[in-house]
Design an enzyme around this catalytic site. Structure first.
Site, short mmCIF file in Angstrom:
data_model
loop_
_atom_site.label_atom_id
_atom_site.label_comp_id
_atom_site.label_asym_id
_atom_site.label_seq_id
_atom_site.Cartn_x
_atom_site.Cartn_y
_atom_site.Cartn_z
N LYS A 72 0.84 -1.20 0.00
CA LYS A 72 0.00 0.00 0.00
C LYS A 72 0.88 1.25 0.00
O LYS A 72 1.91 1.31 0.69
CB LYS A 72 -0.90 -0.03 1.24
N SER A 147 -9.33 2.43 3.36
CA SER A 147 -8.37 3.05 2.48
C SER A 147 -7.49 2.06 1.71
O SER A 147 -6.73 2.45 0.83
CB SER A 147 -7.47 4.00 3.28
N SER A 171 -9.81 0.18 7.58
CA SER A 171 -9.26 0.25 6.23
C SER A 171 -8.75 -1.08 5.68
O SER A 171 -8.41 -1.15 4.50
CB SER A 171 -8.13 1.28 6.17
#
Length: 472
Positions: A72, A147, A171
């Site tokens: 990420k 996210s 997330s």
């Protein structure tokens, strides 16, 4: 061979390598090709590293060595862009790997790219101005949530066997639920705790199988000599713990925090299906009325997030020598930054202490029950563009009305997971959340594998990949 690899999770792919049926190179090439084919459709990977030469490593053998992974874009990878999805850092190159990237490399995993994230990971969508929105592979008009939306879309679509993710308010679990994946948020302290956002954020992964999640958790657990708090000790191998089924569990369930929030029809249907599954597995299931003031908690959580988030923005701006401004930040991020600058130390500390007290009270549920089940989100899906906040007030409304179940586990530090439970008539996935007491990560993983065996979901990915192949 492509279809053959698609029929295996990460542990299964590693077995192919160990049995001499495939090489690490062949598997990495397969997923590299999937990134190049599918990413123009989904925009899940924002920094493609598949064309970079693979560094010769010393012989490394681990349960997942030789496999690819995606990181990420909130975590730095040495020599690669580290943008946090923000114009503020648009040209920043990371000088070093972070601790989790180092652990993955040390375990013999190969990093093949970085995944899309909302700006600084602050929203439950993945639509940064810098890179544009990630699409949900089950329906390209829908959001993959956030996210870790880029990570989840990549794994569900078959661009990677699994992907790194992080969770500061849901997330990992929200994108897992909306992409039909298994998403596990570990206990606080099982691995090093990031210093920002009041230490409520943790790192782990989104995966297609429970055993992949357990294997990855084994790789990252443990601390460093720089930790300021003792590491939550776990000599247990999470992978080995899956060799045993859980005991008969006492499971509390609530669909709406005792009427404080609402959920849609499809989410309620999945909730009832999960209750039946748990009962059929022999567990004791009880609908409870938790004494948890969700609206009070939301107010305190948002204040802590505002102040801590503003500090993170300020530090990252200093990293690149730029002052955070409305030109370099999205409107909601700039509003959060401005409110954080104005918040007094007294206001912040008052909310931080209140949030902790509410979390301690919430954790008392686990004196009586082994597990708590709730929805992951209030609505099982939403369209891209429909939930973009422009102010902190709009962010708060989203938590109150759309994302009401995940943040408490971040505040309390307890382990929590999203498990795929149902697919709607439209073919969209719905997950349910399960939480347990601090340190009971192994118990949750055992329950997840039991649910996976009783209600398999892996075949859904094969069907999805076949559908996506018709679009490229």
């Amino acid at each position: 061979m492509k279809q053959y690899f698609s029929q295996h999770d990460g542990v299964g792919l590693k077995q192919l390598i160990d049995q001499g049926e495939a090489s690490s190179y062949e598997i990495r090439a397969h997923f590299a090709n999937k990134i190049k084919q599918l990413n123009p459709l989904l925009n899940a990977v924002v920094h493609d590293m598949t064309d970079l030469p693979v560094k010769a490593e010393r012989d490394i053998e681990s349960p997942l060595s030789g496999l690819p992974i995606l990181i990420k874009d909130l975590n730095p990878v040495k020599g690669q862009p580290f943008t946090n999805g923000s114009k503020l850092l648009h040209d920043h190159i990371a000088p070093a790997d972070d601790w989790f990237v180092h652990k993955y490399r040390h375990a013999g995993l190969h990093i093949q790219g970085k995944t899309n994230t909302p700006e600084f990971g602050f929203t439950p969508i993945t639509e940064p101005t810098l890179f544009g929105p990630t699409r949900n592979p089950w329906d390209l008009t829908r959001s993959p949530s956030g996210s870790s939306g880029g990570a989840a879309a990549a794994v569900a679509s078959g661009m990677a066997p699994f992907a790194h993710a992080s969770d500061g308010g849901g997330s990992i679990r929200m994108p897992a639920a909306m992409n039909g994946l298994f998403g596990f948020k570990p206990s606080r302290g099982l691995s090093p705790i990031p210093p920002y956002i009041n230490q409520i954020s943790v790192n782990h992964a989104v995966t297609r199988s429970v055993r992949d999640s357990a294997a990855l958790l084994d790789l990252i657990k443990g601390g460093t000599n720089q930790d300021l708090y003792p590491t939550l000790r776990s000599d247990e191998s999470f992978s080995r713990s899956l060799h045993h089924e859980p005991k008969r569990l006492k499971i509390a369930v609530t669909p709406d925090w005792h009427g404080q929030v609402t959920i849609d029809h499809e989410t309620n249907h999945a909730f009832e299906k999960a209750k039946t599954l748990l009962t059929n597995l022999g567990h004791e299931v009880e609908v409870i009325k938790p004494r948890f003031d969700f609206h009070d908690f939301t107010a305190q959580f948002m204040n802590v997030w505002i102040a801590s988030g503003a500090v993170a923005i300020d530090h990252l701006g200093s990293l690149v020598g730029r002052q955070p401004s409305s030109d370099l930040l999205e409107s909601v991020t700039y509003d959060l930054y401005q409110q954080g600058l104005k918040m007094s130390a007294f206001e912040y500390e008052k909310s931080r202490v209140r949030m902790q007290l509410l979390s301690k009270s919430f954790a008392e549920i686990f004196n009586q029950y082994d597990v708590l089940m709730t929805p992951v989100m209030n609505q099982f899906t939403f369209n891209t563009g429909d939930m973009v906040p422009h102010t902190v007030g709009e962010m708060t409304d989203i938590m109150l009305n759309n994302c009401s179940f995940t943040q408490i586990a971040n505040a309390s530090g307890q382990p929590a997971m999203s498990v795929p439970i149902d697919w709607t008539e439209e073919g969209l996935p719905v997950g349910m959340q399960f939480q347990s007491a601090l340190g009971q990560d192994g118990l949750l993983l055992q329950l997840a594998q039991q649910l996976e065996a009783a209600n398999p979901w892996f075949h859904q990915y094969v069907s999805l990949e076949q559908s996506l192949n018709t679009m490229i």
